[in-house]
Design an enzyme around this catalytic site. Structure first.
Site, PDB file in Angstrom:
ATOM      1  N   ASP A  97      -9.682  -0.105   4.459  1.00  0.00           N
ATOM      2  CA  ASP A  97      -8.434  -0.734   4.992  1.00  0.00           C
ATOM      3  C   ASP A  97      -8.653  -1.140   6.414  1.00  0.00           C
ATOM      4  O   ASP A  97      -9.587  -0.520   7.076  1.00  0.00           O
ATOM      5  CB  ASP A  97      -7.317   0.206   4.993  1.00  0.00           C
TER       6      ASP A  97
ATOM      7  N   HIS B  49      -6.339  -1.032   8.450  1.00  0.00           N
ATOM      8  CA  HIS B  49      -5.508  -0.146   8.878  1.00  0.00           C
ATOM      9  C   HIS B  49      -5.334   1.368   8.514  1.00  0.00           C
ATOM     10  O   HIS B  49      -5.829   1.730   7.467  1.00  0.00           O
ATOM     11  CB  HIS B  49      -3.899  -0.395   8.609  1.00  0.00           C
TER      12      HIS B  49
ATOM     13  N   ASP C 119      -6.937  -6.141   2.824  1.00  0.00           N
ATOM     14  CA  ASP C 119      -6.977  -6.923   4.090  1.00  0.00           C
ATOM     15  C   ASP C 119      -8.343  -6.149   4.865  1.00  0.00           C
ATOM     16  O   ASP C 119      -8.471  -6.391   6.032  1.00  0.00           O
ATOM     17  CB  ASP C 119      -5.693  -6.551   5.070  1.00  0.00           C
TER      18      ASP C 119
ATOM     19  N   HIS D   3       0.847  -1.356  -0.072  1.00  0.00           N
ATOM     20  CA  HIS D   3      -0.185  -0.071  -0.013  1.00  0.00           C
ATOM     21  C   HIS D   3       0.902   1.358  -0.053  1.00  0.00           C
ATOM     22  O   HIS D   3       0.167   2.440  -0.299  1.00  0.00           O
ATOM     23  CB  HIS D   3      -1.141  -0.156   1.230  1.00  0.00           C
TER      24      HIS D   3
ATOM     25  N   ASP E  68      -7.603  -1.639   0.257  1.00  0.00           N
ATOM     26  CA  ASP E  68      -6.434  -2.489   0.812  1.00  0.00           C
ATOM     27  C   ASP E  68      -7.462  -3.795   1.024  1.00  0.00           C
ATOM     28  O   ASP E  68      -8.410  -3.689   1.773  1.00  0.00           O
ATOM     29  CB  ASP E  68      -5.708  -1.979   1.977  1.00  0.00           C
TER      30      ASP E  68
ATOM     31  N   GLU F 107      -2.317  -5.002  -1.572  1.00  0.00           N
ATOM     32  CA  GLU F 107      -1.860  -6.019  -0.365  1.00  0.00           C
ATOM     33  C   GLU F 107      -2.334  -7.439  -0.983  1.00  0.00           C
ATOM     34  O   GLU F 107      -2.461  -8.302   0.232  1.00  0.00           O
ATOM     35  CB  GLU F 107      -2.131  -5.498   0.813  1.00  0.00           C
TER      36      GLU F 107
ATOM     37  N   ASP G 210      -2.861   3.624   8.022  1.00  0.00           N
ATOM     38  CA  ASP G 210      -1.703   3.748   7.080  1.00  0.00           C
ATOM     39  C   ASP G 210      -1.225   5.383   7.321  1.00  0.00           C
ATOM     40  O   ASP G 210      -1.168   5.822   6.257  1.00  0.00           O
ATOM     41  CB  ASP G 210      -1.946   3.402   5.691  1.00  0.00           C
TER      42      ASP G 210
ATOM     43  N   HIS H 273       4.613   0.878   4.060  1.00  0.00           N
ATOM     44  CA  HIS H 273       3.027   0.832   3.794  1.00  0.00           C
ATOM     45  C   HIS H 273       2.150   1.288   4.930  1.00  0.00           C
ATOM     46  O   HIS H 273       0.993   1.242   4.605  1.00  0.00           O
ATOM     47  CB  HIS H 273       2.826  -0.814   3.245  1.00  0.00           C
TER      48      HIS H 273
END
Ligand SMILES: NC(=[NH2+])NCCC[C@H](N)C(=O)O
Ligand SMILES: [Mn+2]
Ligand SMILES: [Mn+2]
Length: 344
Positions: A142, A144, A270, A119, A268, A313, A146, A159
């Site tokens: 996401d 996360h 994830d 990412h 992302d 990702e 980031d 990332h």
């Protein structure tokens, strides 16, 4: 339903920007994500949705990688960490080249579809989008945030930091060039290519899907008033309402010509629950269902304001063959959903 996008020229053209790159994090394999997605038939799938598809091979970052790899003769390290940051010169150089690629597609009225790769690449994709569409909004899907800075990162994995660079919340120190490193700003001041003042502002960023946010990142979100719909809000309001509120947030102060901001959707994989998309480097339980993830893509497409899409990702080396195939298939169907595939 709105047609493609009020910003994309006819004949509607999607440009696949394949980015086999893993330098923003430590797990090998994520550089194979784009190759698997294309081999799964993504190009034909998008043509099947009525798009002209430009794809002339994945980007080759070999030349850049070779410049910053340890000197093959002397073993000299040409991209030593800066503070905790790993591979800063390599990531800086690769992301700048991605910015140019994405920016040139946007400038032609095409829809760039960037396949990662990790990412950190979004520093490039979003910078590219913003050069053509300076008032674009970003929807970041996401687990996360980031948004770690040079000061807050625990891992040094870039990332986990792209939004901090894009928002101008952090910068790399100026460092002496490593011996035998190419003479370039990437060598001595990575990420100084990102414009200052920054093209992205906190009020034009909104998150969906967060559930693993570092303490330092929470403080940043609070300090800058950044809008985030974590999994808690997805549970509370439902995904339909969340996307509606996200779009409202991005457009609340928009006076521009088209009524709605252009949207860059950076996804992302994830963000999805690990039962849905298991093969990714930093999975976090409690994520988006298959439908919630697809709904986000469908609903953003329906606004007619999508100008760029990232799918990041996908790491085809972190699970057994069936789980890899599952993740790649979900990746392809998320892209299709963002490019107009409907259930009826
Ligand atoms: N793009 C991602 N998967 N990012 C994960 C970031 C994890 C953690 N917050 C870090 O800074 O390293
Ligand atoms: Mn993530
Ligand atoms: Mn991410």
């Amino acid at each position: 339903m709105a047609s493609v996008s009020r910003f994309i020229k006819e004949p509607k053209t999607a440009a696949i920007v394949g980015c086999p790159f893993s330098g923003g994090q430590p797990k090998p394999g994520v550089d194979r994500g784009p190759i698997h997605l294309v081999e799964a038939g993504l190009v034909d799938q998008l043509k099947g949705l009525g798009w002209e598809v430009k794809f002339d091979g994945h980007h080759q970052f070999e030349e850049i990688s070779a410049q910053y790899a340890n000197d093959p003769d002397t073993g000299l390290v040409r991209d030593p960490p800066i503070g905790l940051l790993k591979n800063p010169r390599l990531v800086s150089s690769v992301t700048e080249s991605v910015a140019q690629a994405v920016g040139s597609h946007c400038a032609k009225g095409e829809l760039p579809v960037t396949l990662g790769g990790d990412h950190s690449l979004a520093m490039g994709t979003i910078s590219g989008t913003l050069t053509t569409y300076p008032d674009a909004g970003v929807i970041w899907v996401d687990a996360h945030a980031d948004i770690n800075t040079v000061e807050t990162t625990d891992t040094g994995n870039i990332h986990g930091m792209p939004l901090a660079f894009l928002l101008g919340l952090t910068a790399c120190d100026t460092v002496p060039a490593a011996p035998n490193a190419p003479a370039s700003s990437h060598a001595t001041q990575p990420f100084s290519w990102i414009p200052s003042p920054p093209l992205l502002t906190p009020s034009r960023l909104v998150y969906i899907g967060l559930r693993d946010v570092d303490a330092g990142e929470k403080a940043i979100l609070k300090k800058h008033g950044i809008k985030a719909f974590s999994m808690h809000e997805v549970d509370r309001y439902g995904i339909g309402k969340v996307v509606e509120l996200a779009m409202e947030w991005l457009n609340k102060d928009y006076q521009g010509a088209h009524g709605q901001r252009p949207i860059h959707l950076s996804f992302d994989v994830d963000a999805m629950d690990p039962t849905v998309a298991p093969s990714t480097g930093t999975p976090v339980r409690g994520g988006l269902t298959f439908r919630e993830g697809h709904y986000i893509c469908e609903a953003v497409y329906e606004t007619g304001s999508l100008v760029a899409f990232d799918l990041m990702e996908v790491n085809p080396s972190l699970a057994d063959a069936a789980a890899v195939q599952q993740t790649v298939n979900v990746g392809c169907s998320l892209v299709r959903a963002a490019l107009g595939e409907t259930l009826l």
